[in-house]
Design an enzyme around this catalytic site. Sequence first.
Site, mmCIF file in Angstrom:
data_model
loop_
_atom_site.group_PDB
_atom_site.id
_atom_site.type_symbol
_atom_site.label_atom_id
_atom_site.label_comp_id
_atom_site.label_asym_id
_atom_site.label_seq_id
_atom_site.Cartn_x
_atom_site.Cartn_y
_atom_site.Cartn_z
ATOM 1 N N SER A 216 12.298 3.904 7.987
ATOM 2 C CA SER A 216 11.824 4.798 6.938
ATOM 3 C C SER A 216 12.973 5.270 6.056
ATOM 4 C CB SER A 216 11.108 6.008 7.549
ATOM 5 O OG SER A 216 9.940 5.591 8.200
ATOM 6 N N TYR B 165 13.125 4.749 1.983
ATOM 7 C CA TYR B 165 13.289 5.823 0.998
ATOM 8 C C TYR B 165 14.570 5.679 0.186
ATOM 9 C CZ TYR B 165 9.412 8.174 3.337
ATOM 10 O OH TYR B 165 8.205 8.493 3.872
ATOM 11 N N LYS B 166 15.658 5.276 0.864
ATOM 12 C CA LYS B 166 16.944 5.145 0.149
ATOM 13 C C LYS B 166 16.866 4.035 -0.888
ATOM 14 C CE LYS B 166 20.445 7.403 2.759
ATOM 15 N NZ LYS B 166 21.477 7.320 3.793
ATOM 16 N N ILE C 149 0.846 -1.207 0.000
ATOM 17 C CA ILE C 149 0.000 0.000 0.000
ATOM 18 C C ILE C 149 0.879 1.253 0.000
ATOM 19 C CG2 ILE C 149 -1.785 1.314 1.235
ATOM 20 C CD1 ILE C 149 -2.869 -1.351 2.281
#
Lengths: 171, 171
Positions: free
Chosen positions: A136, A140-141, A105
């Site tokens: 997180s 993202y990385k 999701i």
Amino acid sequence: MANFNLRKAEPKDVPDILRLIKELAKYEEMEDQVILTEKDLLEDGFGDHPFYHCVVADVLAEHQKVEGYSVIGFAMYYFTYDPWIGKLLYLEDFYVMKEYRGFGIGSEILKTLSDTAVTNRCSSMHFIVAESNKASIDFYKRRGASDLSLQEGWRLFRIDKENLLKMSAEE
Amino acid sequence: MEFTIRAATLEDCKDISRMILELAEYEKVSDQVKIAQRDLEQDGFSKNPFFHGIIAEVPEHLKSKEGHSKVGYSLYFYTYSSWKGRAVYMEDLYVMPEFRGKGIGKALMSKVSQLGLAAGCTQLNFTVLDWNKSSLDFYLKQGCWDVTSDLGYHCMRCEGDALEHLAQGGL
């Protein structure tokens, strides 16, 4: 996996948006910092000149894992400007309820936002992450984000209302 | 020193563009500027502007060596904090070197604060490079605080190929 639907937030979603904002703040150990109300969210997001945009993820009643909640994830964003490269999309909040993680999701929400950024000719998507939030940062990385604070030395500064008032009164 | 602070107009874009380049040179990254005067005119002065500007101007007899009377500027836009609501982001603040130390920077920032407060904002945010000691000192003296240092928030960016990849649903 529960079937979910991503859609633009509507005024009726405001109570859920505030609930999820508070859940995310709690996850960041900042729950007491949220002073925003449903009234603020309604006025600021659904008036003539919205300060923010929101997408929400909802699930059908029969797939609800948590009693009573069909809206189980959201992202809040707005457009900003860099005078060197032009329009940017700024991701203010991005959250999926714990019970619904691991199903793609979050990735789907990010895909929608990136698509929005590209469609609106934004050259970049910006956001902030707490350095202690390793999960997180890795998330993202893995998706190609770079840490501007580390790489280029940018520090985010803030001036709060009390000092804003003092500054605005100076001649 | 005599100077006035006023809202930027379309006609100011030439000087704003000039000063953006000067600021980029000061930050040692002028090769990164891709935005031209024409882009500023379109992005800042159409029906739905992506930024607002204010200009610091000096009278004729105090013009710079090259003949410029527009000697400082600030670009800002409205953002949204999911914890506190309406906020104002100061993207650029610049005063030409020969006009510094006369209160112009402070006056520009004061104007942004006034406008932000008038629009219902409770905080002003901006970023500063960690090596820019004179700017860091200036801001700390105005009552600002370093969010990156104090709360550990890092500024992140997803751009170019990474953004396109994300928009296509790639991991």
